[in-house]
Design a protein around this motif. Structure first.
Motif, PDB file in Angstrom:
ATOM      1  N   HIS A  16       0.839  -1.197   0.000  1.00  0.00           N
ATOM      2  CA  HIS A  16       0.000   0.000   0.000  1.00  0.00           C
ATOM      3  C   HIS A  16       0.881   1.257   0.000  1.00  0.00           C
ATOM      4  O   HIS A  16       2.020   1.227   0.473  1.00  0.00           O
ATOM      5  N   GLN A  75     -12.706   2.527  -4.782  1.00  0.00           N
ATOM      6  CA  GLN A  75     -11.390   2.307  -4.184  1.00  0.00           C
ATOM      7  C   GLN A  75     -11.551   2.024  -2.697  1.00  0.00           C
ATOM      8  O   GLN A  75     -12.458   2.557  -2.048  1.00  0.00           O
ATOM      9  N   SER A  76     -10.665   1.177  -2.173  1.00  0.00           N
ATOM     10  CA  SER A  76     -10.680   0.839  -0.749  1.00  0.00           C
ATOM     11  C   SER A  76      -9.426   1.399  -0.076  1.00  0.00           C
ATOM     12  O   SER A  76      -8.324   1.359  -0.656  1.00  0.00           O
ATOM     13  N   TYR A  77      -9.614   1.881   1.144  1.00  0.00           N
ATOM     14  CA  TYR A  77      -8.507   2.465   1.901  1.00  0.00           C
ATOM     15  C   TYR A  77      -8.598   1.995   3.357  1.00  0.00           C
ATOM     16  O   TYR A  77      -9.673   1.654   3.858  1.00  0.00           O
ATOM     17  N   GLY A  98      -3.549   3.456   0.767  1.00  0.00           N
ATOM     18  CA  GLY A  98      -4.283   3.164  -0.457  1.00  0.00           C
ATOM     19  C   GLY A  98      -3.503   2.237  -1.356  1.00  0.00           C
ATOM     20  O   GLY A  98      -2.307   1.991  -1.149  1.00  0.00           O
ATOM     21  N   GLU A  99      -4.164   1.742  -2.402  1.00  0.00           N
ATOM     22  CA  GLU A  99      -3.529   0.759  -3.280  1.00  0.00           C
ATOM     23  C   GLU A  99      -2.408   1.383  -4.109  1.00  0.00           C
ATOM     24  O   GLU A  99      -1.403   0.724  -4.406  1.00  0.00           O
ATOM     25  N   THR A 104      -4.390   7.352  -3.536  1.00  0.00           N
ATOM     26  CA  THR A 104      -4.314   7.902  -2.181  1.00  0.00           C
ATOM     27  C   THR A 104      -4.324   9.418  -2.216  1.00  0.00           C
ATOM     28  O   THR A 104      -5.032  10.077  -1.428  1.00  0.00           O
TER      29      THR A 104
END
Length: 410
Positions: A16, A75-77, A98-99, A104
């Motif tokens: 990440h 998006q996933s965080y 973030g990815e 991010t």
């Protein structure tokens, strides 16, 4: 400790991108509450700091430490909040995972952009935090220039002066004149200062930032003043309201406040409005130096003409049985010499309550004239011995004190 935590997170989440921030603009709670993202605590317990808000009679929970998951634009965080105590107070840090770096940064910028946009609310600074207040914004929309009654041409003068300021931005820049203004509203309480500010903010169409206090448990005054002006500059063009300036500024924070107001950073497009019921409590560096507050407007006790106009405006919104006719208006206006607008409003409201207890038994004029005596006795409380009051105190103003005050600041 901060560096060690950053290293630990980077090692624990090698796949990440880590973004760390302590910026006031990263207001994820507000961003989520407006429905812009999903923001949920993870299974690890979240620690909260609770504050009791007297004004709203409720407790407010502020995140102290905790892990959260965030969903935004597919998006996933992961998000960690940690508060650090330092010598000068407390500072909240967010660690966003973030990815990718691009994803991010985009999320950080979206949250920060949201924080700087003010639409349909007033930004209120209290207890070291900014909050968007929709109720205050709504009350401002109900306070118009038409409903404002002031002495002579004062209303027209203020309106033309301040509305013209925001229209003249390009002219200021063309002639290389700093596009900023500082205005002071002076005068005894209850004579239209707050209503005038609401009318200004409601008519100009630019954001308003309102400073309620410059005190917080874990932050210094210097930190808080810095946060106020940082946010104001990021929001400009806008109005910055410092109500009861004599209670906000004291010997400890005055120098830093003055530097922020006009010293080391540009305040382009900022109209600063300060108010005080007690100009004698303000330091000459604030009260008398034109480059800081270049215009002062004095709000005097209303004369008979203004009192009659105010009572008429109040009366015409009521049911016919509760209205004053022209003769009644003249009689009550004459009987309320040295009343402020606030006392006139209290006179009408207390008279309405008395009338409602026995509807129709006595005309409203008779009740108001009787209530005048009661209210006047409250206005003539013996003055306190002369002393230098602390910035937080509020002394009682008697009619004699008001006259002396107005003679001095006329």
């Amino acid at each position: 400790m901060l560096y060690a935590l950053t290293e630990h997170l980077a090692a624990e989440f090698p796949d990440h991108h880590l973004l760390a921030t302590a910026s006031w603009s990263f207001q994820i709670e507000g961003f989520a509450s407006e429905g812009h993202c999903q923001f949920d605590p993870l299974e690890i317990p979240v620690e909260y700091e609770y504050r009791w808000e007297m004004e709203h009679r409720l407790s407010r929970a502020n995140i102290w430490t905790g892990w959260f998951s965030v969903q935004w634009e597919e998006q996933s965080y992961f998000l960690l909040c940690v508060n650090f105590h330092k010598d000068y107070g407390r500072q909240r840090h967010w660690f966003l995972l973030g990815e990718t770096e691009a994803a991010t940064r985009r999320f950080f910028e979206a949250v920060s952009q949201f924080a700087t946009e003010v639409t349909g609310e007033v930004l209120v600074f209290d207890g070291g935090c900014w909050a968007k207040d929709k109720d205050l914004f709504d009350s401002i929309q109900n306070s118009t220039w038409d409903d404002l009654i002031l002495e002579g041409d004062l209303k027209a003068e203020i309106r033309q002066d301040l509305e013209g300021f925001f229209k003249a931005g390009e002219t200021y820049r063309k002639y290389k004149i700093p596009w900023k203004r500082g205005i002071l509203f002076l005068g005894p309480p209850g004579n239209g200062k707050t209503h005038t500010i609401k009318a200004i903010v409601g008519s100009i169409g630019f954001p308003c930032l309102y400073v309620k206090s410059l005190k917080a448990e874990h932050q210094t005054d210097h930190q808080l003043i810095g946060e106020v002006f940082d946010r104001t500059r990021a929001t400009a063009p806008c109005v910055l309201v410092l109500e009861d300036l004599d209670a906000l500024i004291d010997d400890e924070n005055r120098s830093f406040f003055l530097n922020e107001l006009d010293g080391f950073a540009a305040n382009e497009g900022i109209l600063t409005i300060g108010t005080t019921n007690h100009p004698e409590r303000l330091d000459p560096a604030i009260l008398e130096r034109p480059s800081r507050f270049d215009r002062k407007y004095t709000f005097r006790l209303p004369g008979e003409l203004e009192r009659s106009a105010y009572l008429h405006r109040f009366s015409e919104k009521l049911e016919p049985d509760l209205r004053l006719d022209d003769e009644d208006l003249k009689i009550v206006a004459e009987a309320t010499d040295e009343y402020s607008f606030a006392y006139l409003k209290e006179l009408y409201l207390s008279s309405l309550m008395s009338w409602i207890s026995a509807p129709g038994e006595r005309p409203i004029r008779e009740i108001m004239l009787s209530q005048c005596q009661t209210l006047r006795s409250q206005m003539t409380t013996e003055p306190e011995p002369e002393s230098q009051p602390s910035p937080q105190r509020r002394s009682t103003l008697t009619p004699a004190m008001m006259r002396a005050y107005m003679d001095r600041w006329r």
